[in-house]
Design an enzyme around this catalytic site. Structure first.
Site, PDB file in Angstrom:
ATOM      1  CG  HIS A 172      -2.102  -0.899   1.114  1.00  0.00           C
ATOM      2  ND1 HIS A 172      -2.743  -1.440   2.191  1.00  0.00           N
ATOM      3  CD2 HIS A 172      -2.759  -1.371   0.019  1.00  0.00           C
ATOM      4  CE1 HIS A 172      -3.745  -2.203   1.787  1.00  0.00           C
ATOM      5  NE2 HIS A 172      -3.774  -2.181   0.477  1.00  0.00           N
TER       6      HIS A 172
ATOM      7  CB  CYS B 298      -3.537  -3.170 -15.726  1.00  0.00           C
ATOM      8  SG  CYS B 298      -4.106  -4.736 -15.020  1.00  0.00           S
TER       9      CYS B 298
END
EC number: 2.7.3.9
Length: 556
Positions: free
Chosen positions: A186, A486
């Site tokens: 994160h 992606c």
């Protein structure tokens, strides 16, 4: 004397400044007993603190927007988890204070997560952060966090909680370095979104003394301790040249000889759209729809709410391509109404498309909402499924799209090695592939993307991973279909050239990376990219692959 350390570079740029450490404190409250007649009052205190912390996390998310918003809303869900609250109430009922009840309940849940496999163990840092925020509020002490400073600095931390990373002020925090984390953690993803140079997984980072001058190269992962004036000048000059190249670069993505490589943006919702448009994104290569479902883990958002959110993103790219990933729930993104709570290893269980096929009404509503959101818009809508394992999965998803009346291209994400190995089979059912290199690396090497100790195996330069990319791209070319990337691999400018050389037809990344990739791609021909790709695949390690590709592209 100047020394050099090496971690994992996860966000481009150079930062030169003095070290400041993330504030820490022991937030374990004393274990004292309360009289029975105070239990109700203490339970009320605990609930008020939980709700206040949840509200604060949501407010921080609203300020940050985009991917950070989804992460912080997930943390707010942790704080309000009904089972956790019930456990807190039970502990207070038998004599714990509110603070101790929170601390012990969260510690018990922490042990369960830590023992539930590497993937769920990666969520422990988020859980600790929520616990500390609630306990700090109950104790009336400041929450340990980003240091208070009037002068710009380089932040050093063991790890950064999403709530801290999301609201870093780039004017003060020149860059950051963490001991833990990986290239797809994160902290890394949010650092790229902020455009803050960052290095993670640097052993011993906490030993750097407060006030030490360091230079951080977020591209190479190098940390220069007490850099010489010559080194500072060299890094500053390189950063200025990079900035000038970015300013001169514009237009669609292409190699220097005109081979087109559309550069798309990864977005988490409408809040990410302005940055993507400003960066010159040619569309959206990954629209993560989870953010909508995180508002309430107990039920799916209504069709109307979904239509509104999807349309805002679709309207931003008239005549552009928007690739939407349907809900990817499970593992580190559990939803009470969808995902089982007792899986021994959620990362290898019912997640992604498997979850949706078990709950066809949720998939049907989402696909119908997408169809209605695209009505009347001149956008090229493409919809893809996460965690496709084989042709059976691909067919089930394509059938669901057709039954929902969706007029769009249907695609499959390649995140499991089986999908890469059998890509031609999958392409008999769908019209495009999109490589999610974060999860593909995780499953290829059995290396949790949140665990810094195995970051070597999460490196997208690993030759085995490049082999799987090549297999997928070759299959798509043979079938006359497209194959994009992606995952976070696309945000590395040098690796973007290699991916192009492997036959990838589009690249999608965080908006902040698009100018870097565009400028680098425009420097080389397709033939150079192909030679660099071949050199990288011939290597045995990630570092050797990077060096081999760099040598080819620099003409060595």
């Amino acid at each position: 004397m100047e020394t050099t350390l090496r971690g994992v570079g996860v966000s481009h740029g150079v930062a030169i400044g003095e070290v400041r450490h993330m504030g820490t404190a022991v937030l374990e409250p004393p274990a004292k007993q309360i009289p029975a007649d105070e239990a109700e009052r203490e339970q009320g205190r605990a609930r008020q603190a939980v709700e206040a912390v949840a509200a604060d996390l949501i407010a921080r998310g609203n300020l940050a927007g985009g991917e950070a918003q989804a992460v912080l809303e997930a943390q707010a869900m942790i704080a309000q988890d009904p089972e956790l609250i019930a456990d807190v109430d039970r502990r207070i009922a038998v004599g714990s204070t509110a603070e101790r009840g929170i601390y012990d309940a969260f510690s018990h849940y922490r042990e369960l997560l830590a023992g539930a496999g590497e993937y769920m163990a990666g969520r422990v840092a988020d859980l600790d952060d929520v616990r500390n925020r609630i306990v700090a509020r109950l104790l009336g002490v400041p929450m340990p966090g980003v240091p208070d400073s009037d002068e710009p600095y380089v932040l050093i931390a063991r790890d950064l909680a999403p709530a801290d990373t999301a609201l870093l002020d780039p004017a003060l925090v020149l860059g950051f370095v963490t001991e833990e984390g990986g290239p797809t953690s994160h902290s890394a993803i949010l650092a790229r979104a902020l455009g803050v140079p960052a290095v993670v997984a640097l052993p011993g980072a906490g030993e750097l003394a407060e006030g030490t001058m360091i230079a951080v190269d977020g591209s190479t992962g190098e940390i220069f301790v007490e850099p010489s004036e010559e080194k500072k000048a060299e890094l500053t000059r390189a950063a200025a040249e990079r900035k000038a190249a970015l300013a001169a670069s514009s237009g669609p993505g292409a190699t220097s000889d005109g081979h087109k490589v559309p550069l798309l943006a990864n977005v988490g919702g409408p809040g990410d759209v302005p940055a993507a448009v400003e960066a010159g994104a040619e569309g959206v290569g990954l629209f993560r729809t989870e953010f909508l479902f995180l508002d309430d883990s107990r039920k799916a958002p209504s069709e109307e709410k979904q239509i509104e959110a999807y349309r805002k993103v679709l309207e931003a790219f008239p005549e552009g391509r928007v690739v939407v990933r349907v809900l990817d729930a499970g593992a580190d993104k559990p939803l009470d109404f969808l995902t089982p709570a007792d899986e021994p290893n959620p990362a290898l269980g019912v997640r992604g498309l498997r979850t949706l096929l078990d709950h066809p009404e949720v998939l049907r509503t989402q696909l119908t909402a997408l169809a209605k959101a695209a009505e009347g818009l001149p956008v090229y809508l493409e919809v893809m499924a996460p965690m496709v394992a084989d042709r059976t999965d691909a067919k089930a998803f394509a059938d669901a799209c057709r039954e929902a009346g969706l007029r769009a291209k249907f695609g499959a994400m390649v995140e499991i090695p089986s999908a890469a190995l059998r890509a031609r089979s999958i392409l008999q059912e769908v019209e495009f592939l999109s490589l999610g290199t974060n999860d593909l690396a995780q499953y290829t090497f059995a290396a949790d993307r949140q665990v810094g100790a195995v970051s070597r195996l999460q490196d997208p330069w690993q030759p085995a991973l490049l082999d799987l990319v090549a297999l997928s791209a070759e299959a798509a070319k043979a079938e006359g279909k497209s194959c994009g990337v992606c995952g976070e691999a696309a945000s590395d400018p040098l690796l973007a050239c290699v991916l192009t050389g492997l036959g990838v037809t589009s690249l999608s990344m965080g908006a902040a990376s698009i100018p870097y990739v565009r400028a680098t791609l425009a420097t080389y021909t397709l033939a150079q990219c192909e030679r660099a790709a071949a050199a990288a695949r011939a290597a045995d390690t990630a570092e050797e692959a990077r060096r081999a590709a760099q040598a080819v592209l620099s003409g060595e």
